[in-house]
Write a protein that holds these residues in place. Structure first.
Motif, PDB file in Angstrom:
ATOM      1  N   MET A 190       0.864  -1.173   0.000  1.00 21.42           N
ATOM      2  CA  MET A 190       0.000   0.000   0.000  1.00 21.42           C
ATOM      3  C   MET A 190       0.902   1.225   0.000  1.00 21.42           C
ATOM      4  O   MET A 190       2.131   1.098  -0.018  1.00 21.42           O
ATOM      5  CB  MET A 190      -0.938   0.000   1.217  1.00 21.42           C
ATOM      6  N   HIS A 191       0.318   2.401   0.005  1.00 28.54           N
ATOM      7  CA  HIS A 191       1.111   3.624   0.048  1.00 28.54           C
ATOM      8  C   HIS A 191       1.900   3.702   1.355  1.00 28.54           C
ATOM      9  O   HIS A 191       1.374   3.397   2.436  1.00 28.54           O
ATOM     10  CB  HIS A 191       0.185   4.840  -0.061  1.00 28.54           C
ATOM     11  N   GLU A 192       3.161   4.098   1.251  1.00 29.57           N
ATOM     12  CA  GLU A 192       3.986   4.272   2.449  1.00 29.57           C
ATOM     13  C   GLU A 192       3.667   5.630   3.067  1.00 29.57           C
ATOM     14  O   GLU A 192       3.898   6.681   2.469  1.00 29.57           O
ATOM     15  CB  GLU A 192       5.467   4.212   2.094  1.00 29.57           C
ATOM     16  N   HIS A 264      -5.561   6.221   0.865  1.00 26.67           N
ATOM     17  CA  HIS A 264      -4.988   5.069   1.575  1.00 26.67           C
ATOM     18  C   HIS A 264      -5.701   4.762   2.883  1.00 26.67           C
ATOM     19  O   HIS A 264      -5.561   3.661   3.423  1.00 26.67           O
ATOM     20  CB  HIS A 264      -3.484   5.259   1.794  1.00 26.67           C
ATOM     21  N   ALA A 265      -6.497   5.708   3.382  1.00 25.96           N
ATOM     22  CA  ALA A 265      -7.265   5.449   4.604  1.00 25.96           C
ATOM     23  C   ALA A 265      -8.268   4.317   4.408  1.00 25.96           C
ATOM     24  O   ALA A 265      -8.691   3.676   5.380  1.00 25.96           O
ATOM     25  CB  ALA A 265      -7.989   6.714   5.048  1.00 25.96           C
ATOM     26  N   GLU A 266      -8.652   4.038   3.145  1.00 22.60           N
ATOM     27  CA  GLU A 266      -9.594   2.944   2.871  1.00 22.60           C
ATOM     28  C   GLU A 266      -9.036   1.595   3.295  1.00 22.60           C
ATOM     29  O   GLU A 266      -9.793   0.642   3.544  1.00 22.60           O
ATOM     30  CB  GLU A 266      -9.937   2.899   1.373  1.00 22.60           C
ATOM     31  N   CYS A 267      -7.710   1.496   3.404  1.00 22.36           N
ATOM     32  CA  CYS A 267      -7.072   0.210   3.729  1.00 22.36           C
ATOM     33  C   CYS A 267      -7.138  -0.129   5.218  1.00 22.36           C
ATOM     34  O   CYS A 267      -6.681  -1.207   5.625  1.00 22.36           O
ATOM     35  CB  CYS A 267      -5.614   0.225   3.269  1.00 22.36           C
ATOM     36  N   GLN A 268      -7.693   0.761   6.031  1.00 22.41           N
ATOM     37  CA  GLN A 268      -7.624   0.571   7.477  1.00 22.41           C
ATOM     38  C   GLN A 268      -8.339  -0.689   7.963  1.00 22.41           C
ATOM     39  O   GLN A 268      -8.064  -1.182   9.049  1.00 22.41           O
ATOM     40  CB  GLN A 268      -8.171   1.792   8.211  1.00 22.41           C
ATOM     41  N   PRO A 272      -8.626  -6.457   1.154  1.00 20.54           N
ATOM     42  CA  PRO A 272      -7.821  -6.435  -0.074  1.00 20.54           C
ATOM     43  C   PRO A 272      -8.530  -5.847  -1.281  1.00 20.54           C
ATOM     44  O   PRO A 272      -7.893  -5.633  -2.312  1.00 20.54           O
ATOM     45  CB  PRO A 272      -7.496  -7.920  -0.305  1.00 20.54           C
ATOM     46  N   VAL A 273      -9.840  -5.596  -1.195  1.00 15.66           N
ATOM     47  CA  VAL A 273     -10.515  -4.962  -2.317  1.00 15.66           C
ATOM     48  C   VAL A 273      -9.939  -3.572  -2.568  1.00 15.66           C
ATOM     49  O   VAL A 273     -10.037  -3.039  -3.679  1.00 15.66           O
ATOM     50  CB  VAL A 273     -12.043  -4.895  -2.089  1.00 15.66           C
ATOM     51  N   PHE A 274      -9.297  -2.987  -1.563  1.00 15.49           N
ATOM     52  CA  PHE A 274      -8.692  -1.661  -1.704  1.00 15.49           C
ATOM     53  C   PHE A 274      -7.203  -1.731  -2.048  1.00 15.49           C
ATOM     54  O   PHE A 274      -6.534  -0.703  -2.100  1.00 15.49           O
ATOM     55  CB  PHE A 274      -8.891  -0.841  -0.424  1.00 15.49           C
ATOM     56  N   LYS A 275      -6.697  -2.925  -2.305  1.00 17.97           N
ATOM     57  CA  LYS A 275      -5.306  -3.076  -2.709  1.00 17.97           C
ATOM     58  C   LYS A 275      -5.208  -2.922  -4.222  1.00 17.97           C
ATOM     59  O   LYS A 275      -5.890  -3.619  -4.976  1.00 17.97           O
ATOM     60  CB  LYS A 275      -4.765  -4.440  -2.282  1.00 17.97           C
ATOM     61  N   VAL A 276      -4.363  -1.991  -4.660  1.00 19.46           N
ATOM     62  CA  VAL A 276      -4.229  -1.696  -6.082  1.00 19.46           C
ATOM     63  C   VAL A 276      -2.797  -1.215  -6.329  1.00 19.46           C
ATOM     64  O   VAL A 276      -2.091  -0.843  -5.392  1.00 19.46           O
ATOM     65  CB  VAL A 276      -5.273  -0.627  -6.495  1.00 19.46           C
ATOM     66  N   ALA A 283      -4.851  12.253   0.567  1.00 19.54           N
ATOM     67  CA  ALA A 283      -5.860  13.202   0.109  1.00 19.54           C
ATOM     68  C   ALA A 283      -5.229  14.296  -0.744  1.00 19.54           C
ATOM     69  O   ALA A 283      -5.839  14.772  -1.715  1.00 19.54           O
ATOM     70  CB  ALA A 283      -6.582  13.808   1.311  1.00 19.54           C
ATOM     71  N   ALA A 284      -4.014  14.698  -0.406  1.00 19.24           N
ATOM     72  CA  ALA A 284      -3.325  15.721  -1.201  1.00 19.24           C
ATOM     73  C   ALA A 284      -3.028  15.206  -2.610  1.00 19.24           C
ATOM     74  O   ALA A 284      -3.114  15.960  -3.590  1.00 19.24           O
ATOM     75  CB  ALA A 284      -2.028  16.143  -0.506  1.00 19.24           C
TER      76      ALA A 284
END
Length: 427
Positions: A190-192, A264-268, A272-276, A283-284
């Protein structure tokens, strides 16, 4: 008297690259024959309260066939595309085997012939998408391939990418890059950033994308090759592409609906549906992508439609494959989430991608007499709820499950024949 076999799309607001006007559209033998008011024909498609537009074109679809037909086939992917308003889609090469030869290109094109939208094929830059040896691009270009990419992976070797760009320049084709530096993002899921630290999931820094964007802009300057940046996801990437375009370099870029709607907050929830890939960012970054779509730096909205069999998306987050469905939701997400004129949204979904993949002689054309009748009819005010199980795909991995969206395709017309009528597939 109406011509035999004629079709009229009646009562809609035509929106295309030339502007907007209220008009009926008559189609005969696959072409538009008249655009005006008070027109009639043998068959009628009701467009009251709707937008009549050139069919949408997706520059980035994973159709999985050959090799992973349990997730998707060319036929099921194309059916979902037609339901989403698309009359043309470009198949990505990360199939099994990869689309890295004329033989596999021919196979994909043959599979697409009976489909309810035109299916075009990209080709791999390197053999097997392995990043070590250039694929026979000339052989694939002879079959009409105009976009080459190792999508799913970026070409890591700087020297090899330079040679690919020199080769592509001679062929007059475009290279599309999945920008990701493996040395920086290897092992990341995911995003670091803030959320990867909280969740204990290894991350991929924004710089992994931005370094490759920087390199390929430099190589475009060196070689003169047309380079297209796939699924831009960071503010830094957007800024570099904006500067490259301003300097006159042959650079284009696309953004996906999930990169201008989700963070990336969706991954909380570790779903895995939010893994891409590239991952959902901050947000920025979302704001930067939206800004780039608004000012034209990013001129194309691409779905990156990536179906996966349900059992694979049910694996733990670090083991599940990255990817999301996109063909049936892209238009509605753009209309719902982007504060842009509808003509600008349609440009990014239709005539801009058509030009980028070299099919602008068939798709994305103005709704005018003499042009091919590849059209979609959109109800801009219709609301609907996303359900993965209701989609045409063999997979259900949409991150927008349960979300209410605005904008729904009522009809899709391919080469003059309705393939979707009142939201229902006709073949």
């Amino acid at each position: 008297m109406a011509d035999a076999g004629s079709l009229v799309i009646k009562g809609g607001q035509v929106v295309d690259a030339t502007g907007e006007r209220t008009a009926d559209v008559v189609v005969v033998d696959g072409r538009i024959t008249a655009v005006g008011t008070g027109l009639s024909a043998d068959r009628t498609l009701d467009a009251t309260g709707c937008i009549v537009a050139p069919g949408l074109v997706d520059i980035h679809s994973h159709l999985r066939e050959p090799g992973k037909e349990e997730a998707e086939t060319v036929e099921t992917g194309a059916r979902g595309a037609a339901l989403g308003g698309y009359t043309a889609i470009l198949a990505m090469p990360n199939t099994t085997p990869a689309i890295d030869s004329a033989a596999v290109v021919q196979q994909v094109l043959e599979l697409g012939r009976p489909a309810p939208c035109d299916v075009f094929s990209s080709g791999a830059i390197t053999v097997g998408r392995g990043g070590e040896q250039l694929a026979p691009m000339a052989e694939m270009a002879a079959l009409g391939v105009r976009i080459f990419t190792d999508d799913g992976a970026g070409v890591q070797d700087n020297g090899l990418m330079r040679r690919a760009m020199e080769y592509a320049s001679g062929l007059g084709v475009t290279l599309a890059q999945h920008c990701e530096d493996d040395a920086l993002c290897g092992g990341g899921h995911m995003h670091e950033g803030e959320w990867s630290a909280r969740l204990g999931i290894p991350g991929q820094p924004a710089e992994a994308e931005e370094l490759m964007v920087m390199r390929d802009i430099a190589l475009a300057r060196l070689t003169g090759c047309r380079i297209h940046f796939q699924h831009l996801s960071t503010a830094g990437s957007v800024a570099m592409v904006r500067a490259a375009i301003a300097s006159g370099l042959p650079v284009t870029a696309e953004a996906t609906p999930h990169h201008f709607t989700l963070t990336h907050a969706e991954c909380q929830g570790y779903d895995p549906v939010f893994k891409v890939n590239p991952p959902l960012r901050t947000a920025a970054d979302v704001d930067a992508v939206k800004g780039a779509l608004a000012d034209g730096t990013i001129g194309i909205i691409a779905t990156d439609h990536a179906p996966h069999a349900p059992e694979t998306k049910e694996l733990p987050f670090d083991q599940a494959p990255p990817g999301m469905l996109g063909l049936e939701t892209a238009l509605a997400l753009a209309l719902t989430e982007l504060d842009l004129p509808v003509q600008q949204v349609l440009a990014a979904l239709s005539w801009n991608p058509a030009a980028a993949i070299g099919v602008g002689d068939l798709h994305g054309l103005p709704v005018e007499a003499g042009n091919p009748a590849n059209l979609c009819v959109i109800d801009p005010e219709a609301t609907w709820t996303v359900r993965g199980s209701a989609m045409a795909s063999r997979s259900t991995n949409t991150p927008f499950e349960g979300r209410e969206l605005r904008g729904k395709v009522r009809h899709t017309v391919l080469h003059g024949e309705p393939v979707v009528v009142a939201g229902e597939p006709q073949r």
